[in-house]
Design a protein around this motif. Structure first.
Motif, mmCIF file in Angstrom:
data_model
loop_
_atom_site.group_PDB
_atom_site.id
_atom_site.type_symbol
_atom_site.label_atom_id
_atom_site.label_comp_id
_atom_site.label_asym_id
_atom_site.label_seq_id
_atom_site.Cartn_x
_atom_site.Cartn_y
_atom_site.Cartn_z
ATOM 1 N N PHE A 17 -3.984 -57.009 -19.062
ATOM 2 C CA PHE A 17 -3.159 -58.206 -19.141
ATOM 3 C C PHE A 17 -2.220 -58.193 -20.338
ATOM 4 O O PHE A 17 -1.748 -59.236 -20.768
ATOM 5 C CB PHE A 17 -4.051 -59.448 -19.133
ATOM 6 C CG PHE A 17 -4.894 -59.490 -17.899
ATOM 7 C CD1 PHE A 17 -4.322 -59.797 -16.675
ATOM 8 C CD2 PHE A 17 -6.226 -59.170 -17.930
ATOM 9 C CE1 PHE A 17 -5.069 -59.799 -15.515
ATOM 10 C CE2 PHE A 17 -6.986 -59.174 -16.778
ATOM 11 C CZ PHE A 17 -6.402 -59.488 -15.572
ATOM 12 N N ALA A 18 -1.922 -57.001 -20.852
ATOM 13 C CA ALA A 18 -0.971 -56.897 -21.953
ATOM 14 C C ALA A 18 0.400 -57.322 -21.449
ATOM 15 O O ALA A 18 0.793 -56.998 -20.343
ATOM 16 C CB ALA A 18 -0.922 -55.458 -22.463
ATOM 17 N N GLY A 19 1.104 -58.033 -22.255
ATOM 18 C CA GLY A 19 2.441 -58.454 -21.860
ATOM 19 C C GLY A 19 2.372 -59.589 -20.871
ATOM 20 O O GLY A 19 2.283 -59.372 -19.679
ATOM 21 N N ASP A 20 2.333 -60.779 -21.363
ATOM 22 C CA ASP A 20 2.209 -61.945 -20.493
ATOM 23 C C ASP A 20 3.391 -62.054 -19.549
ATOM 24 O O ASP A 20 4.521 -61.751 -19.890
ATOM 25 C CB ASP A 20 2.123 -63.221 -21.333
ATOM 26 C CG ASP A 20 0.868 -63.268 -22.174
ATOM 27 O OD1 ASP A 20 -0.161 -62.749 -21.721
ATOM 28 O OD2 ASP A 20 0.929 -63.822 -23.284
ATOM 29 N N ARG A 21 3.074 -62.533 -18.363
ATOM 30 C CA ARG A 21 4.129 -62.842 -17.400
ATOM 31 C C ARG A 21 4.726 -64.186 -17.781
ATOM 32 O O ARG A 21 4.012 -65.066 -18.256
ATOM 33 C CB ARG A 21 3.558 -62.920 -15.990
ATOM 34 C CG ARG A 21 3.138 -61.568 -15.446
ATOM 35 C CD ARG A 21 2.437 -61.737 -14.142
ATOM 36 N NE ARG A 21 1.164 -62.397 -14.423
ATOM 37 C CZ ARG A 21 0.125 -62.392 -13.617
ATOM 38 N NH1 ARG A 21 0.202 -61.795 -12.457
ATOM 39 N NH2 ARG A 21 -0.994 -62.982 -13.923
ATOM 40 N N PRO A 22 6.006 -64.339 -17.528
ATOM 41 C CA PRO A 22 6.603 -65.649 -17.809
ATOM 42 C C PRO A 22 6.025 -66.690 -16.855
ATOM 43 O O PRO A 22 5.625 -66.384 -15.734
ATOM 44 C CB PRO A 22 8.096 -65.425 -17.550
ATOM 45 C CG PRO A 22 8.171 -64.203 -16.708
ATOM 46 C CD PRO A 22 6.953 -63.385 -17.006
ATOM 47 N N GLU A 23 5.958 -67.921 -17.333
ATOM 48 C CA GLU A 23 5.476 -69.004 -16.481
ATOM 49 C C GLU A 23 6.475 -69.229 -15.353
ATOM 50 O O GLU A 23 7.687 -69.201 -15.559
ATOM 51 C CB GLU A 23 5.315 -70.281 -17.296
ATOM 52 C CG GLU A 23 4.625 -71.372 -16.536
ATOM 53 C CD GLU A 23 4.257 -72.551 -17.418
ATOM 54 O OE1 GLU A 23 4.217 -73.664 -16.870
ATOM 55 O OE2 GLU A 23 4.024 -72.351 -18.614
ATOM 56 N N LEU A 24 5.947 -69.428 -14.171
ATOM 57 C CA LEU A 24 6.813 -69.672 -13.017
ATOM 58 C C LEU A 24 7.345 -71.100 -13.047
ATOM 59 O O LEU A 24 6.629 -72.022 -13.427
ATOM 60 C CB LEU A 24 6.046 -69.430 -11.719
ATOM 61 C CG LEU A 24 5.719 -67.963 -11.447
ATOM 62 C CD1 LEU A 24 4.729 -67.845 -10.303
ATOM 63 C CD2 LEU A 24 6.983 -67.188 -11.143
#
Length: 183
Positions: A17-24
């Motif tokens: 889970f490195a590098g968070d995804r941007p919130e949708l």
């Protein structure tokens, strides 16, 4: 019956889970929603492939299937090029991991550097983003196989579906490699 999620060993969690995804977005115009969801799916694939020794990305899931994370990277590189550059923008560029003589080479022939394939995928994603940024959602390209028009809006939806389907595969492949499961 739903199976509870396996606890990811601490050493695997940060890698997966490195590098968070941007919130949708919960609200927004159509372009923002479509491009955000596609980028979220792209980031999901990247996360599924992170923190694994490069040679393990070529591990086959369950023989006789030839599916691997490396193959998914190659396949989605081709999908980005096919939909955005060839069909929508009408660019005269060759397919990368496909030929009429060997249509499954994206999965079947994993020769080459995995990190190079990942870099090429990221480059194709950026070229796709650039094309989308310059176009109207109603603008059309031409489907190569049918000769019929296809709108950028439809292509974005097709690509979201393509990534969602293959991210499900990526989740299973990743779990098989190191037991990591996730979002």
């Amino acid at each position: 019956m739903l199976r509870p999620m396996t606890k990811i060993p601490e050493e695997n969690y940060s890698a997966v889970f490195a590098g968070d995804r941007p919130e949708l977005p919960k609200v927004g115009d159509e372009r923002e929603v479509l491009t955000s969801f596609l980028d979220w799916q792209r980031k999901t694939l990247e996360m599924k492939c992170s923190g694994i020794a490069p040679e393990r990305l070529s591990d086959l899931g369950v023989p006789p299937s030839t599916m691997s994370l490396h193959g998914l990277i190659r396949h989605l590189t081709g999908a980005e090029r096919w939909w955005f550059r060839l069909q929508f923008a009408g660019q005269d560029v060759p397919m990368i991991y496909y030929s009429d003589e060997d249509p499954e080479q994206d999965f079947d022939d994993l020769a080459g550097d995995v990190e190079e394939a990942l870099a090429r995928w990221k480059q194709e994603c950026q070229l796709s983003r650039d094309i989308v940024a310059e176009a109207d959602l109603d603008q059309t390209g031409t489907e190569i196989r049918t000769g019929k028009p296809v709108s950028l809006r439809v292509i974005l939806v097709k690509m979201i579906a393509e990534y969602a389907r293959h991210n499900g595969h990526a989740d299973l492949l990743r779990e098989r490699i190191d037991g990591a499961v996730g979002h």
